[in-house]
Design an enzyme around this catalytic site. Structure first.
Site, PDB file in Angstrom:
ATOM      1  N   LEU A 150     -80.148 -12.371  18.279  1.00 16.03           N
ATOM      2  CA  LEU A 150     -79.732 -13.641  18.867  1.00 16.03           C
ATOM      3  C   LEU A 150     -78.757 -13.433  20.026  1.00 16.03           C
ATOM      4  CD1 LEU A 150     -79.748 -16.755  18.764  1.00 16.03           C
ATOM      5  CD2 LEU A 150     -77.852 -16.612  17.130  1.00 16.03           C
ATOM      6  N   ASP A 151     -79.127 -13.966  21.191  1.00 13.76           N
ATOM      7  CA  ASP A 151     -78.270 -13.954  22.383  1.00 13.76           C
ATOM      8  C   ASP A 151     -77.792 -12.548  22.748  1.00 13.76           C
ATOM      9  OD1 ASP A 151     -78.505 -16.723  22.568  1.00 13.76           O
ATOM     10  OD2 ASP A 151     -76.724 -17.077  21.347  1.00 13.76           O
ATOM     11  N   ALA A 152     -78.618 -11.547  22.472  1.00  9.97           N
ATOM     12  CA  ALA A 152     -78.208 -10.163  22.725  1.00  9.97           C
ATOM     13  C   ALA A 152     -79.226  -9.402  23.575  1.00  9.97           C
ATOM     14  CB  ALA A 152     -77.988  -9.432  21.400  1.00  9.97           C
TER      15      ALA A 152
END
Length: 289
Positions: free
Chosen positions: A233-235
Site C-alpha cells: 500500500l502506497d509504497a
C-alpha cells in the site's frame, strides 16, 4: 511533438561502451538521434538511457527496429529491461474515480485543451457523481458500485472493473482519487501501468486520511505523490512529488484545499512522463528523464 519518433528506453548492468554500442547501431541504420539522456547509478551498478530517433530517418518500421535492437540488448545484458515506443500510437488511458472530482476535472481539461494528447477510453467510478462531467467530454462512464462496508461483493466489483479496463488495453490505468485498494492480482496485471495519486508526500502518512494525520503532527508542508501501484500500500515506485507550505493556522479543510492543487499538477506531470516513456523503473526506484 511534430515529427514521428521512436523512443528507446533501456537499462542494463553498467560497463564501458554501452553508449557507443547503441549509437553505432542507430548510426549504421541511418537513424538521427534527436534527444538522448543517460544515467549511471553507482549504488546499483545499473545504466539507464532514453533516446528518441526520428522515424523518417530509418529505412524500416518500428517492428523491425525492435527485432534488430533485441540483439543489441542481448549483447549488453538487457534481455527484457528495454522497450521501443512509437509516438504515432496515441496513448490509451482509463481513469478510475470515486466522488472527488478535482483530478478528473484537471485531466479532462488538459485533454480538451490539447495539452495532454491522450485517448481517454473510459472513466470508471465506484460512485456515479462524476458521470455527467465525464459524458460532457464525450467519454463513456461506467458505474461499478462497491460495498460500503465489509468485503462481500468487492471481488466481483473488482472483476467488473478489470473487464472494463482490459478491453481497452490501456497504456495507463490512472487512479484519480479512486479511494479503493487494488487487490494483488490487479497490481500484478497492471504492473508498470497503474498510476496512483496519493494525497501525501510519501512515505509519510500512508493510507487513509493523510491530511488529518499531517494536521495532527503539525507539519509545515503538505504534498502529493504520483507513484506506480504495487501490492504494498502506497509504497510503489515514485514518479513525481510536490509540496505546498502550510502553517499552524491552517485547518484540515485548508490543508485539503491546498493539497488538491498539488495533487492535480503532480498527477498530470507523472502521467505525462509515463506516457512519454520518460520513467524507467529499477526495483522500487525510478529514473525520470
Amino acid at each position: 511533438m511534430s515529427e514521428r519518433r521512436y523512443v528507446i528506453t533501456f537499462g542494463c548492468p553498467d560497463r564501458t561502451g554501452i553508449i557507443a554500442r547503441i549509437s553505432s547501431f542507430l548510426a549504421e541504420a541511418g537513424g538521427l538521434i534527436v534527444e538522448a539522456a543517460y544515467h549511471s547509478d553507482l549504488d546499483t551498478g545499473w545504466f539507464f538511457t532514453r533516446q528518441e530517433v526520428r522515424a523518417d530517418t530509418l529505412p524500416f518500421d518500428v517492428e523491425e527496429l525492435r527485432a534488430r535492437f533485441a540483439g543489441v540488448a542481448r549483447s549488453l545484458g538487457a534481455e527484457s529491461d528495454w522497450r521501443i515506443d512509437d509516438t504515432a500510437e496515441r496513448p490509451r488511458v482509463v481513469l478510475l474515480v470515486s466522488k472527488e472530482g478535482h483530478c478528473l476535472y484537471d485531466l479532462l481539461g488538459r485533454v480538451a485543451a490539447g495539452e495532454l494528447d491522450v485517448d481517454v477510453r473510459a472513466v470508471i467510478g465506484n460512485h456515479d457523481v462524476l458521470a455527467d462531467v465525464t459524458r460532457a467530454h464525450g467519454i463513456p462512464f461506467h458505474h461499478v458500485p462497491f460495498p460500503a462496508h465489509g468485503t462481500e461483493g468487492k471481488a466481483e466489483a473488482f472483476a467488473e472493473v478489470r473487464k472494463l479496463v482490459d478491453e481497452h488495453d490501456p497504456h495507463a490505468v490512472v487512479l484519480a482519487r479512486f479511494m479503493q485498494i487494488l487487490p494483488p492480482e490487479l497490481c500484478e496485471a497492471w504492473a508498470g501501468r497503474a498510476i496512483n495519486i496519493h494525497h501525501s508526500f510519501l512515505p509519510s502518512f500512508v493510507g487513509a486520511r493523510p491530511y488529518h494525520q499531517a494536521h495532527a503532527r503539525g507539519v509545515k508542508l503538505v504534498g502529493a505523490t504520483c507513484h506506480y501501484v504495487t501490492a504494498d500500500l502506497d509504497a510503489g515506485p515514485i514518479i513525481e512529488q510536490d509540496v505546498i507550505r502550510v502553517d499552524h493556522g491552517d485547518s484540515v479543510a485548508d490543508m485539503v484545499r491546498k493539497g488538491r492543487d498539488i495533487e492535480k499538477v503532480t498527477l498530470a506531470r507523472g502521467l505525462r512522463w509515463h506516457l512519454e516513456s520518460r520513467v524507467l523503473v529499477h526495483g522500487n526506484r525510478t529514473v525520470v528523464f
